[in-house]
Design an enzyme around this catalytic site. Structure first.
Site, mmCIF file in Angstrom:
data_model
loop_
_atom_site.group_PDB
_atom_site.id
_atom_site.type_symbol
_atom_site.label_atom_id
_atom_site.label_comp_id
_atom_site.label_asym_id
_atom_site.label_seq_id
_atom_site.Cartn_x
_atom_site.Cartn_y
_atom_site.Cartn_z
ATOM 1 N N GLU A 152 -3.306 -5.340 15.707
ATOM 2 C CA GLU A 152 -2.790 -4.094 15.145
ATOM 3 C C GLU A 152 -3.862 -3.001 15.199
ATOM 4 O OE1 GLU A 152 -1.314 -3.575 10.848
ATOM 5 O OE2 GLU A 152 0.551 -3.812 11.967
ATOM 6 N N LYS B 101 0.842 -1.201 0.000
ATOM 7 C CA LYS B 101 0.000 0.000 0.000
ATOM 8 C C LYS B 101 0.878 1.254 0.000
ATOM 9 C CE LYS B 101 -3.244 2.574 2.872
ATOM 10 N NZ LYS B 101 -3.971 2.641 4.144
ATOM 11 N N HIS C 256 -3.611 -31.338 21.366
ATOM 12 C CA HIS C 256 -2.405 -32.107 21.735
ATOM 13 C C HIS C 256 -1.219 -31.184 21.938
ATOM 14 C CE1 HIS C 256 -4.668 -35.734 20.601
ATOM 15 N NE2 HIS C 256 -5.167 -34.949 19.642
ATOM 16 N N GLY D 20 -4.204 -1.526 5.710
ATOM 17 C CA GLY D 20 -3.529 -2.727 5.228
ATOM 18 C C GLY D 20 -4.180 -3.998 5.722
ATOM 19 N N ARG D 21 -4.573 -4.018 7.007
ATOM 20 C CA ARG D 21 -5.151 -5.238 7.570
ATOM 21 C C ARG D 21 -6.614 -5.450 7.196
ATOM 22 N NH1 ARG D 21 -3.425 -1.570 11.058
ATOM 23 N NH2 ARG D 21 -4.898 -0.447 12.415
ATOM 24 N N LYS E 288 10.873 0.300 13.139
ATOM 25 C CA LYS E 288 11.385 0.435 11.768
ATOM 26 C C LYS E 288 12.484 1.498 11.720
ATOM 27 C CE LYS E 288 7.055 -0.731 9.341
ATOM 28 N NZ LYS E 288 5.971 -0.178 8.474
ATOM 29 N N GLU F 98 10.891 -4.695 3.648
ATOM 30 C CA GLU F 98 10.937 -6.109 3.280
ATOM 31 C C GLU F 98 10.447 -6.316 1.844
ATOM 32 O OE1 GLU F 98 9.407 -4.813 5.908
ATOM 33 O OE2 GLU F 98 9.584 -6.072 7.699
HETATM 34 O O1 F6P Z 1 2.742 -3.477 10.075
HETATM 35 C C1 F6P Z 1 2.575 -2.192 9.605
HETATM 36 C C2 F6P Z 1 1.972 -2.239 8.222
HETATM 37 O O2 F6P Z 1 1.771 -0.929 7.765
HETATM 38 C C3 F6P Z 1 0.663 -3.019 8.157
HETATM 39 O O3 F6P Z 1 -0.430 -2.284 8.658
HETATM 40 C C4 F6P Z 1 0.586 -3.318 6.691
HETATM 41 O O4 F6P Z 1 -0.364 -4.324 6.390
HETATM 42 C C5 F6P Z 1 2.034 -3.766 6.436
HETATM 43 O O5 F6P Z 1 2.828 -2.927 7.297
HETATM 44 C C6 F6P Z 1 2.485 -3.654 4.993
HETATM 45 O O6 F6P Z 1 2.352 -2.310 4.592
HETATM 46 P P1 F6P Z 1 2.402 -1.986 2.994
HETATM 47 O O7 F6P Z 1 1.212 -2.689 2.374
HETATM 48 O O8 F6P Z 1 2.296 -0.495 2.928
HETATM 49 O O9 F6P Z 1 3.701 -2.523 2.460
#
Ligand code: F6P
Length: 545
Positions: free
Chosen positions: A351, A204, A382, A265-266, A510, A210
């Site tokens: 979150e 987003k 288990h 995002g979530r 971060k 990453e």
């Molecule tokens: O963990 C923080 C966050 O912004 C989440 O809310 C989001 O889903 C994830 O990192 C990835 O963010 P992006 O889609 O902007 O890469």
């Protein structure tokens, strides 16, 4: 004290909590307890009778919700009001599954046409790839999709695709890469053919370390396989709200699927972030997923609080969190395809409601979001069910199970159901000392040994759980269930008066991580840092402990 804990309803609930009957007694007193405390809506059945509730408790909980202005807050969200006040954004993941004829405005502009246009763009892309029209740089159709993203840009696509395995396109495989650990990408790439692999870069913000690192490395791998820079457009697409950055990164403008800042995002799997889902199950089934969520949206907006499934789930959970100190909540999915769902709900809820100040910035004086965890039934029985039954904590449980299996095999599904229902019953009724002693009556233990073992076999019971059933796990019922949990999360945040839609807590790590990143590859000492960070940096530099 915040307004919430000063409420007369809150204070009455505190009194009730101290004087509740054991659930076993409440079931004995009321043969209709199940019908009194279960609800069937939108093809889901919620049995919430195995919770420490009665009518008086529910009355006060609903009063608390009314006092918090819940109904108005629900309307405000669906209307597109700026309810994410710290980021000055609307919260409109619900618009992603709204009717094409709806008119929902952000900054005075109806957003539905753009939502619909993006769905159409997704449909065209999905059809092009799945019919073999989309060809790679050597003229071959796509066989493998690699979805690169993390958090909501990973969990939604992966877990929903996994849950809908029976609906998969047989000619495609989808792989998910999230972690920046090189192993994750390396293991995936080692099995792939660059000629028939399509990468979907989902971010987003288009600024997540990453995802950027993984995509750059995937691109480097792609070119090292013999492809040319001009071939990238055939093998890389992006989903982002930051189209400028995606274009600058080298993604062809035609291959960028937009998303918007009013989708968290979530909460984003319903947007083009769900492209891997649509590729795997087809666009018709993806639209079924959306329609299932819309059914729950309509129920959430229209039903009285006392007949409102997300509201009831949220309030019963809040009751255990705030009045019985339940600090975690376990989601137990009695369906192999739903084994990833607890992890999805973990980000969704933790979150959103892992917050400690109200919208006004005042520190809360009560618990907010619990730890969400869980796993696949019967495996958990288990592993950690011992603690659920005989531990010192109260851990409310959600048991989720389709009544029909996609893979009927002899007695398997019946046994699965018997375990699911048996666990909820055991959590509720427990086993008294006398019952445990009676079970030992014929053993050859001495009376003293029987007494001791009976004390160890005693189970207090009175452990709360919900059971959520559906006829079958389909795109529609899955969409309904995920929307149910989204709204459950919303209700709790609304009552606690926190902002469920920002995530400032993830920023500091971060930032500090980026500073340390520079230090790890440098040589100068870090004595100005705390001694732990300084030592860890040096140990990494030396690659030896
Ligand atoms: O963990 C923080 C966050 O912004 C989440 O809310 C989001 O889903 C994830 O990192 C990835 O963010 P992006 O889609 O902007 O890469």
């Amino acid at each position: 004290m915040t307004r919430l804990t000063q409420s007369q309803h809150w204070q009455r609930l505190q009194q009730y909590a101290a004087n509740m009957l054991h659930m076993r007694q409440m079931f004995e007193d009321n043969p209709n307890r199940f019908s009194d405390y279960s609800l069937k809506r939108c093809d889901l059945l919620l049995d919430y009778s195995k919770n420490r509730i009665n009518n008086s408790v529910l009355t006060e909980l609903f009063a608390l919700a009314n006092e918090a202005g819940l109904t108005q807050k629900i309307k405000a969200m669906f209307h597109g009001d700026i309810i994410n006040t710290t980021e000055h954004r609307a919260v409109l993941h619900t618009a992603l599954r709204a009717a094409a004829t709806d008119d929902i405005r952000v900054n005075g502009i109806n957003i539905i046409p753009e939502v619909q246009a993006t769905l159409a763009k997704m449909e065209s892309f999905v059809n092009c790839v799945t019919t073999g029209q989309w060809l790679g740089y050597t003229g071959k159709p796509i066989s493998d999709i690699v979805s690169i993203g993390i958090g909501g840009s990973f969990l939604g696509p992966k877990i929903v695709s996994e849950a809908l395995r029976p609906y998969w396109n047989k000619n495609l495989r989808c792989h998910y890469v999230a972690n920046v650990d090189g192993t994750a990408l390396t293991e995936k790439l080692s099995k792939l053919n660059s000629e028939t692999t399509l990468f979907i870069m989902s971010s987003k913000s288009f600024s997540t370390q990453e995802t950027l690192t993984n995509t750059l490395s995937a691109k480097a791998w792609f070119l090292a396989q013999g492809a040319k820079q001009a071939d990238v457009a055939k093998h890389f697409v992006a989903v982002s709200s930051n189209v400028a950055k995606a274009t600058e990164f080298g993604i062809d403008a035609d291959n960028i699927f937009p998303m918007w800042d009013w989708v968290g995002g979530r909460y984003s799997l319903w947007s083009a972030i769900g492209l891997p889902i649509a590729l795997m199950i087809g666009m018709d089934n993806f639209r079924q997923l959306l329609s299932g969520a819309k059914a729950m949206d309509d129920h959430f907006q229209q039903a009285d609080l006392s007949e409102n499934m997300p509201v009831i789930m949220a309030l019963v959970s809040l009751w255990h969190s705030n009045f019985y100190d339940a600090q975690s909540h376990v989601v137990l999915t009695y369906d192999h395809y739903l084994r990833g769902l607890p992890a999805y709900f973990q980000q969704l809820d933790m979150e959103s409601n892992g917050k400690s100040v109200t919208l006004a910035g005042d520190p809360v004086d009560h618990a907010t979001g619990p730890v969400i965890w869980g796993g696949e039934g019967t495996n958990g029985q288990h592993a950690y069910h011992q603690l659920l039954h005989q531990g010192t904590a109260i851990i409310p449980a959600d048991f989720i199970m389709p009544l029909q299996s996609h893979n009927p095999l002899g007695e398997h599904h019946t046994q699965l159901a018997s375990n699911c229902f048996g666990q909820t019953q055991a959590l509720m009724q427990g086993r008294t000392y006398e019952e445990a002693l009676a079970e030992l009556a014929d053993s050859d233990l001495t009376p003293a040994q029987k007494d001791l073992i009976a004390k160890h076999k005693h189970m207090a019971g009175n452990k709360p759980s919900n059971t959520l059933l559906m006829d079958k796990l389909t795109p529609k019922t899955l969409g309904t269930m995920i929307a149910l949990y989204e709204h459950r999360t919303f209700v709790q945040g609304a009552i606690w008066d926190v902002n469920s839609f920002d995530q400032w807590g993830v920023e500091l790590g971060k930032t500090l991580g980026n500073d340390i990143l520079n230090r790890l590859s440098a040589a100068q000492d870090c004595n100005e840092l705390d001694s732990s960070s300084n030592a860890l940096i040096n140990l990494f530099r030396n690659k030896q402990i």
